[in-house]
Scaffold this active site. Structure first.
Site, mmCIF file in Angstrom:
data_model
loop_
_atom_site.group_PDB
_atom_site.id
_atom_site.type_symbol
_atom_site.label_atom_id
_atom_site.label_comp_id
_atom_site.label_asym_id
_atom_site.label_seq_id
_atom_site.Cartn_x
_atom_site.Cartn_y
_atom_site.Cartn_z
ATOM 1 N N ARG A 47 0.827 -1.212 0.000
ATOM 2 C CA ARG A 47 0.000 0.000 0.000
ATOM 3 C C ARG A 47 0.858 1.258 0.000
ATOM 4 O O ARG A 47 2.034 1.247 0.366
ATOM 5 C CB ARG A 47 -0.928 0.013 1.219
ATOM 6 C CG ARG A 47 -0.225 0.172 2.566
ATOM 7 C CD ARG A 47 -0.177 1.610 3.035
ATOM 8 N NE ARG A 47 0.616 1.755 4.253
ATOM 9 C CZ ARG A 47 1.878 2.103 4.275
ATOM 10 N NH1 ARG A 47 2.537 2.302 3.156
ATOM 11 N NH2 ARG A 47 2.519 2.245 5.421
ATOM 12 N N HIS A 54 1.263 8.253 10.876
ATOM 13 C CA HIS A 54 1.465 8.131 12.318
ATOM 14 C C HIS A 54 0.239 8.601 13.085
ATOM 15 O O HIS A 54 0.336 9.221 14.148
ATOM 16 C CB HIS A 54 2.718 8.906 12.766
ATOM 17 C CG HIS A 54 3.994 8.247 12.344
ATOM 18 N ND1 HIS A 54 4.562 7.207 13.052
ATOM 19 C CD2 HIS A 54 4.803 8.454 11.287
ATOM 20 C CE1 HIS A 54 5.668 6.821 12.444
ATOM 21 N NE2 HIS A 54 5.834 7.550 11.363
ATOM 22 N N ASP A 56 -2.611 6.203 12.932
ATOM 23 C CA ASP A 56 -3.434 4.995 13.126
ATOM 24 C C ASP A 56 -3.293 4.422 14.528
ATOM 25 O O ASP A 56 -4.267 3.958 15.111
ATOM 26 C CB ASP A 56 -3.139 3.935 12.066
ATOM 27 C CG ASP A 56 -1.685 3.529 11.948
ATOM 28 O OD1 ASP A 56 -0.808 4.214 12.518
ATOM 29 O OD2 ASP A 56 -1.418 2.510 11.281
ATOM 30 N N GLY A 156 11.367 -2.917 3.440
ATOM 31 C CA GLY A 156 11.851 -1.733 4.137
ATOM 32 C C GLY A 156 11.601 -0.437 3.406
ATOM 33 O O GLY A 156 12.176 0.590 3.757
ATOM 34 N N SER A 161 5.353 -4.367 3.041
ATOM 35 C CA SER A 161 5.640 -5.734 2.621
ATOM 36 C C SER A 161 5.185 -6.738 3.669
ATOM 37 O O SER A 161 4.687 -7.829 3.331
ATOM 38 C CB SER A 161 7.131 -5.904 2.343
ATOM 39 O OG SER A 161 7.909 -5.548 3.481
ATOM 40 N N ASP A 215 -2.081 -0.656 7.592
ATOM 41 C CA ASP A 215 -1.465 -1.455 6.541
ATOM 42 C C ASP A 215 -2.258 -2.727 6.269
ATOM 43 O O ASP A 215 -2.546 -3.076 5.118
ATOM 44 C CB ASP A 215 -0.032 -1.817 6.925
ATOM 45 C CG ASP A 215 0.850 -0.599 7.086
ATOM 46 O OD1 ASP A 215 0.399 0.509 6.750
ATOM 47 O OD2 ASP A 215 1.998 -0.764 7.544
ATOM 48 N N TYR A 266 10.568 4.114 15.576
ATOM 49 C CA TYR A 266 9.112 3.938 15.499
ATOM 50 C C TYR A 266 8.484 3.664 16.872
ATOM 51 O O TYR A 266 7.523 4.347 17.268
ATOM 52 C CB TYR A 266 8.773 2.814 14.509
ATOM 53 C CG TYR A 266 7.297 2.665 14.215
ATOM 54 C CD1 TYR A 266 6.706 3.295 13.131
ATOM 55 C CD2 TYR A 266 6.486 1.892 15.036
ATOM 56 C CE1 TYR A 266 5.362 3.156 12.858
ATOM 57 C CE2 TYR A 266 5.136 1.749 14.775
ATOM 58 C CZ TYR A 266 4.584 2.373 13.690
ATOM 59 O OH TYR A 266 3.247 2.237 13.440
#
Length: 434
Positions: A47, A54, A56, A156, A161, A215, A266
């Site tokens: 997607r 940042h 969700d 990445g 992915s 995602d 993250y």
């Protein structure tokens, strides 16, 4: 859930997807032999997030679309009933490591791996999903699965992915379980929604990545020609179509700066949002997540956070990004590309300055795009710290823009930049039986 429609590779419209299916099937047959008509072939896309970054994991809004980069699962399996053995066995092989067939076992008693263990093997992304479907099995039964995997979502690169792999695996398991059993342990029977929640849990718990729902949700629920406006508090979504005929296109540029969403900064941002939420609750106790906050409230709470400018800026990004995302829906429907571009540019500035998830290479790509004739807006997409940019550009300027980005990015960084044009594609689906 299941279908008797035979797999027809030649009927697949995407050449890239045709190649993935051929690769996965060939790998399966090399390692496991003929399926004898008992194989299912499923696919789930990566997607791109147009806007809403940042947000969700704080219950906010996101606006992603599925792309023509995917993961294909080609495999066979059965549900085995046995009073003596409820441990499931999964044999799996990936096109990325075609020489090694991994044999894994899992049961309801299996505990998730440690963070170190999770990082040591890609198979936890698959096993984590299997774990979510074990409660759907009949009493005293287990899975026996043979799976071959092929994908082309850049690893990445911020194009999800991992979610693509998880959701393709989930769709495959639903075929093995059958229509009656799949989701039987869930009170919510909305397949796209439950599948996304389960795949998010797989990544959160089994892979130690604190990602939000976006995602997995768009990979599960996307539809051809539409973006998804997802409410990450209620988990409801709306399909948002771009006004037609559209005179614009989306260009994705991969910086080839790699990142791992589960490591580094993250998880730090997740924790900082939690800190900011606690500060806001001192001003307004009704706030449960940053989704509940307004910009006025953030400014009022600035005094509470006076010794913590970082938390203040993190909160300001999330609140303003939610507002930009909701506004983007109307821009898409009205065809107001200039206004949408301004929202995208503001989003990038906020991610760069307030959320601090950009990097030099990404900023170079964004700057090159934003100053190119025919571009309405450009921004970082994905978790950040590298990855990709998404640019809204006039259709007749797509080729020139990609040439410009490729040439100038190489000159400025010494690194190649991969670009492609995209449009909203479909989500997870069964391609056929074979």
């Amino acid at each position: 859930m299941t279908t008797t429609t035979p797999l027809s590779i030649n009927s697949i419209s995407s050449p890239a997807l045709q190649t993935l299916v051929k690769d996965a099937k060939a790998l399966y047959e090399e390692k496991f032999g003929s399926s004898n008509g008992g194989a299912y072939c499923t696919v789930a896309p990566g997607r791109v997030n147009l806007i809403g970054e940042h947000t969700d994991y704080t219950g906010g809004f996101v606006l992603p679309l599925a792309i023509d980069y995917s993961t294909v699962v080609y495999g066979s399996g059965s549900v085995i009933v046995s009073n003596n053995n409820t441990t499931s066995t999964i044999e799996l092989v990936s096109k990325l490591a075609p020489d090694k067939v991994e044999t894994k076992t899992i049961s309801l008693d299996t505990k998730p791996p440690s963070e170190k263990e999770a990082l040591s093997s890609w198979t936890w992304f698959v096993l984590g999903v299997v774990a979510q479907y074990l409660p759907d099995l009949p009493t005293d039964s287990s899975f026996h699965l043979k799976i071959a995997i092929a994908g082309n979502v850049p690893l990445g690169g911020g194009l999800s992915s991992s979610a693509s792999l998880e959701v393709a695996t989930a769709r495959f398991l639903e075929c093995i379980l059958g229509e009656e059993a799949a989701f039987s342990s869930s009170t919510d029977k909305l397949a796209n929604k439950v599948r996304a929640i389960r795949c998010q849990a797989a990544e959160n718990i089994w892979c130690h990545s604190p990602c939000g729902i976006m995602d997995q949700y768009v990979s599960s629920a996307a539809s051809e020609g539409g973006l998804l406006l997802i409410d990450c508090t209620s988990f409801d979504y709306q399909t948002v179509a771009m006004k037609q005929p559209s005179t614009v296109s989306l260009v994705i540029a991969n910086s080839n700066v790699k990142h791992s969403i589960g490591g580094g900064e993250y998880p730090v941002r997740v924790a900082q949002c939690q800190t900011a939420t606690k500060a806001l609750q001192q001003v307004d106790a009704s706030v449960t997540t940053l989704r509940d906050a307004t910009l006025d409230l953030v400014e009022t709470a600035k005094e509470v956070m006076k010794d913590d400018d970082v938390s203040y800026r993190r909160a300001r990004h999330v609140v303003t990004e939610n507002a930009r995302t909701v506004a983007a829906k109307s821009c898409l429907q009205d065809g107001d590309w200039a206004a949408l571009g301004k929202l995208m540019n503001a989003s990038h500035a906020s991610m760069k300055d307030d959320y601090e998830v950009s990097c030099e290479e990404i900023d170079i790509l964004v700057d090159l795009a934003q100053n190119f004739d025919g571009v309405y807006g450009s921004r970082l997409t994905g978790g950040g710290f590298g990855g990709c940019t998404v640019t809204l550009v006039e259709k007749d300027r797509v080729s020139a823009l990609m040439d410009h980005l490729t040439k100038e990015y190489k000159a400025k960084t010494g690194t190649d930049c991969d670009c492609f044009e995209t449009s909203p594609g479909p989500g997870a689906r069964l391609l056929g039986t074979d």
